[in-house]
Design a protein around this motif. Structure first.
Motif: not given
Length: 433
Positions: A227-238, A258-272
């Motif tokens: 739709a040519d809109g904006r979106t933000i993805a919040v990751l559960g890993g790096g 938009g943006a892809v964001i994370s509070e984790y270190a770049p190479m942090a493996q996603p865990r449960g």
């Protein structure tokens, strides 16, 4: 108060002995590297220095620290936002924390000898040069709490991350946002409805926030982009470990609009255990949260609960009464969530919009929006609506104020009446609802 009790177990995807990580989400397949590592690439000292100088306008208690020291501290295993806050209150800066002796560190509430040893040996746990080299190579910015680039909505969290890794950009207009979440195992009905509602919201100028997971999340992000809109993805890993791996191209597209964001270190493996923690950020970034297809044991219900506890509106899409995929949505509706059928229902959850949203629209040159549904109106309809007062306005005054022909004003007033924006007080007077 934050709905999470106690400290989060990790910031970089690793844990130290004794830390319990809840396996709230099942990650069955291995996670592939979505982005190449810059390990073999030579990065100049100048690049590192430039990257270290990201957003120097910090205004919080970390203002005297270099970004490098704060990143090294924040990425230590076992050190969560709450404990870091206690340490900052005790020592005043990241530099002072890193230079403190173990006995002083261990005396701070929530630290103890084990974590004190980790902090004392910080350089053994975090390769800070590699982190900054990776960020420079991948065009990733580091957003520090207290800076203008850091999402203002995150300040609502008692355990707001001191920093976020961001690929792309977060704009003032992203304040007008809706979080769309749901099951990874969405049905054809769920995917269809997600696409329909997300596209309509994106066309109305709403930023779609979600978690880049399979199913509903993926459908919501893709619909916003279509739709040519904006979106933000919040990751559960790096950011360097996109999960699921097949969504790496989607993450690239999102970072462009938009943006892809994370509070984790770049190479942090996603865990449960990292996904429920991620959900608090999705909940706080969305002014309203919409749940589309969620079974009773679903991370989406965690996001809805967090949004509710933050005072944000929650909506849910109903499904068939015997659909397992919709049982969580039905329970949300029973417990007070708004039943959502169309994008207009979601826009009603946004309005009257907060001062932050009015400021965001003004910054980008738009009019102040009183109700989220107004974003679905075209320019002429908004022009007429802006001329109508809440206590009653003569049609002739609306015509004069809008500068439109009387016949067109009458037609638009009828449209606004059908859309429940105005009501006629008589043949010659109209007022806003």
């Amino acid at each position: 108060m934050s709905p999470f009790k106690g400290d989060h177990p990790m910031n970089d995807g690793r844990s130290i002995p004794g830390c319990d990580v809840s396996e709230a989400e099942n990650i069955s397949e291995s996670v592939a590297n979505a982005n190449p590592s810059p390990a073999s690439r030579e990065v100049s000292h100048r690049e590192l220095v430039l990257q270290d100088a990201v957003a120097p306008e910090a205004t919080d208690s970390t203002a005297d620290d270099t970004t490098r020291e704060l990143v090294q501290l924040c990425l230590l295993p076992g050190l969560g936002p709450r404990t870091l806050t206690s340490l900052m209150e005790a020592f005043g800066s990241a530099r002072a924390i890193l230079n403190a002796d173990k006995s002083s560190l261990a005396s701070v509430h929530g630290v103890g000898p084990k974590l004190a040893h980790v902090i004392d040996t910080a350089s053994d746990h975090v390769d800070i040069e590699d982190v900054f080299a990776w960020c420079a190579a991948m065009d990733v910015n580091i957003l520090r709490r207290g800076q203008s680039s850091y999402p203002a909505a995150m300040e609502e969290l008692d355990d707001a991350p001191p920093l976020m890794f961001c690929r792309g950009s977060i704009l003032p207009r992203d304040t007008i946002s809706v979080a769309i979440v749901g099951t990874r195992h969405a049905t054809a009905y769920g995917l269809q409805q997600t696409r329909r509602i997300a596209m309509d919201l994106a066309r109305a100028g709403v930023t779609i926030v979600s978690g880049l997971a399979r199913g509903v999340d993926t459908a919501a992000h893709r619909a916003a982009l279509e739709a040519d809109g904006r979106t933000i993805a919040v990751l559960g890993g790096g950011l360097g470990k996109i999960y699921p791996a097949e969504n790496a191209p989607l993450a690239d597209e999102i970072s462009e609009r938009g943006a892809v964001i994370s509070e984790y270190a770049p190479m942090a493996q996603p865990r449960g255990g990292m996904f429920p923690q991620r959900n608090r950020i999705i909940a706080v970034l969305g002014q309203a949260t919409l749940v589309i297809e969620a079974p009773m044991r679903s991370g989406s219900l965690i996001t809805a609960r967090l949004a509710s506890e933050l005072g944000h509106s929650v909506g849910a899409l109903p499904g068939q009464v015997n659909s397992r995929a919709s049982q969580g949505c039905h329970h949300l509706i029973r417990d007070g969530a708004t039943l959502v059928q169309h994008a207009d229902d979601v826009l009603e959850l946004l309005g009257p919009l907060s001062g932050n949203v009015s400021q965001a629209t003004a910054v980008e040159g738009g009019d102040v929006v009183r109700d989220g549904r107004e974003m679905t109106l075209n320019d002429v309809e908004r022009q007429v609506l802006a001329a109508v007062g809440t206590s009653g306005t003569a049609i002739d005054e609306v015509t004069l104020s809008s500068g439109l022909p009387a016949s067109r004003v009458n037609a638009i007033v009828s449209i606004l009446e059908m859309k429940r924006f105005v009501r006629r007080l008589s043949g010659q007077y109209v007022s806003r609802i």
